[in-house]
Scaffold this active site. Sequence first.
Site, PDB file in Angstrom:
ATOM      1  N   PRO A  67     -16.417  -3.344  37.661  1.00 51.32           N
ATOM      2  CA  PRO A  67     -15.280  -2.469  37.931  1.00 51.32           C
ATOM      3  C   PRO A  67     -15.802  -1.138  38.509  1.00 51.32           C
ATOM      4  O   PRO A  67     -16.754  -0.568  37.980  1.00 51.32           O
ATOM      5  CB  PRO A  67     -14.655  -2.264  36.549  1.00 51.32           C
TER       6      PRO A  67
ATOM      7  N   LEU B 274     -19.270   2.828  34.794  1.00 51.23           N
ATOM      8  CA  LEU B 274     -20.186   1.725  34.504  1.00 51.23           C
ATOM      9  C   LEU B 274     -21.359   1.699  35.478  1.00 51.23           C
ATOM     10  O   LEU B 274     -22.030   0.681  35.643  1.00 51.23           O
ATOM     11  CB  LEU B 274     -19.424   0.396  34.514  1.00 51.23           C
ATOM     12  N   GLY B 275     -21.584   2.833  36.120  1.00 48.69           N
ATOM     13  CA  GLY B 275     -22.792   2.993  36.936  1.00 48.69           C
ATOM     14  C   GLY B 275     -22.786   2.226  38.240  1.00 48.69           C
ATOM     15  O   GLY B 275     -23.833   1.758  38.690  1.00 48.69           O
ATOM     16  N   SER B 276     -21.593   2.125  38.888  1.00 52.03           N
ATOM     17  CA  SER B 276     -21.561   1.321  40.115  1.00 52.03           C
ATOM     18  C   SER B 276     -22.411   1.933  41.228  1.00 52.03           C
ATOM     19  O   SER B 276     -23.067   1.201  41.975  1.00 52.03           O
ATOM     20  CB  SER B 276     -20.129   1.077  40.583  1.00 52.03           C
ATOM     21  N   SER B 277     -22.445   3.253  41.334  1.00 52.46           N
ATOM     22  CA  SER B 277     -23.255   3.831  42.416  1.00 52.46           C
ATOM     23  C   SER B 277     -24.746   3.662  42.121  1.00 52.46           C
ATOM     24  O   SER B 277     -25.533   3.384  43.024  1.00 52.46           O
ATOM     25  CB  SER B 277     -22.902   5.299  42.659  1.00 52.46           C
TER      26      SER B 277
ATOM     27  N   ASP C 245     -28.356   6.687  35.212  1.00 53.32           N
ATOM     28  CA  ASP C 245     -27.693   5.473  35.716  1.00 53.32           C
ATOM     29  C   ASP C 245     -28.665   4.557  36.448  1.00 53.32           C
ATOM     30  O   ASP C 245     -28.822   3.388  36.100  1.00 53.32           O
ATOM     31  CB  ASP C 245     -26.570   5.842  36.698  1.00 53.32           C
TER      32      ASP C 245
HETATM   33  O1  PMV Z   1     -19.471   7.822  35.014  1.00 56.51           O
HETATM   34  P1  PMV Z   1     -20.785   7.571  35.594  1.00 56.51           P
HETATM   35  O2  PMV Z   1     -21.209   6.136  35.598  1.00 56.51           O
HETATM   36  O3  PMV Z   1     -20.938   8.156  36.961  1.00 56.51           O
HETATM   37  O4  PMV Z   1     -21.863   8.223  34.618  1.00 56.51           O
HETATM   38  C1  PMV Z   1     -22.268   9.533  34.751  1.00 56.51           C
HETATM   39  C2  PMV Z   1     -23.037  10.006  33.569  1.00 56.51           C
HETATM   40  C3  PMV Z   1     -23.072  11.538  33.460  1.00 56.51           C
HETATM   41  O5  PMV Z   1     -23.900  11.849  32.355  1.00 56.51           O
HETATM   42  C4  PMV Z   1     -21.696  12.100  33.227  1.00 56.51           C
HETATM   43  C5  PMV Z   1     -23.654  12.178  34.716  1.00 56.51           C
HETATM   44  C6  PMV Z   1     -25.150  12.002  34.914  1.00 56.51           C
HETATM   45  O6  PMV Z   1     -25.618  12.299  36.019  1.00 56.51           O
HETATM   46  O7  PMV Z   1     -25.849  11.623  33.963  1.00 56.51           O
END
Ligand code: PMV
Length: 316
Positions: free
Chosen positions: A89, A94-97, A140
């Site tokens: 999703p 969930l770290g898609s990028s 991520d």
């Molecule tokens: O929501 P996501 O998957 O982009 O996770 C970001 C995690 C953060 O701690 C909010 C930002 C980061 O760079 O670690």
Amino acid sequence: MDSNNTLVGFGAGKVILLGEHSVVYGYPALAGPLSRGVTARGEASNKCQLVIPEALTPEQRKVLKAAFGRAMAACDEPGVRVSFNTDLPLSMGLGSSGALSVACARVLLQAAGRKASAMDVANVAWEMEQEFHGTPSGVDHTTSALEQLILYRRKPGAESGRSKVVESPKPVRLVVVMAGARSPTKTTVGALRERQKRWSERYQRVFREIGLLASEGAEAVEEGDLEALGDVMNVNHGLLAALGLSSPGLDDMVHRLRNMGALGAKLTGAGGDGGAVIGLFHDTAPAVHELTRQGFRCFDSQLAGPREEGATRGAA
Ligand code: PMV
């Protein structure tokens, strides 16, 4: 490489069990890989290029092009045409990028004929992540590249982060539920940065406390104490809410999961106005069944610990 001479690279999605946001300020976070992620494919070409999906907005295309440009420069622009698809999703925390960055890095490094370690992959993926996020902590793409539960920390000003693999004697099983659309990570991280600039001491106090929770959570995992891990997750959610990073939809889902017997539940990723919520369960199946019946998009995943015979990593 698959049977058609196509290069293939997978980047796992991730969940942050503990420590999102404070990780941006140099405190530890505990994060693990999902079996879902992004698969990139590379075919021989006379130039290095990325196939950009039609559905993206002009702004998204611009960012993706710039990100790929950095990764391709880091790999000396091998002749490869990269396309990708995902079962993760998107824009849900969930770290898609990060997963996309790792998948592209794997294909580019193969195309460049380089034998790449997980850290080499992470270094190329980092180029892309900076373009996607502005000031990412690196948790991520590092989790995605290492594909293990890690305690990750990047001290302020450090070139790169450090990761410690966290082993678990027991299965750590989560339910991951989508609790509504959300703003981009960059926006949520940026708004928090403004608040912490204004009220630095108060915010740093909370970040420090969240960092301690992440370390305590890692110890609980190593001891196989899932009740303690669940409790740490609950406290972490409370502190994220205190930082203005939760919403009625996220809080509602957290309480729904706890009422279904979760040992702990919290938002995961950037949060803000929506995104994913995770619940820790001994047995995830009844909750997945009930949430699906209620119309929620969800799946389960094992982040660490011994797997049942025949199960794949992060069965999701
Ligand atoms: O929501 P996501 O998957 O982009 O996770 C970001 C995690 C953060 O701690 C909010 C930002 C980061 O760079 O670690």
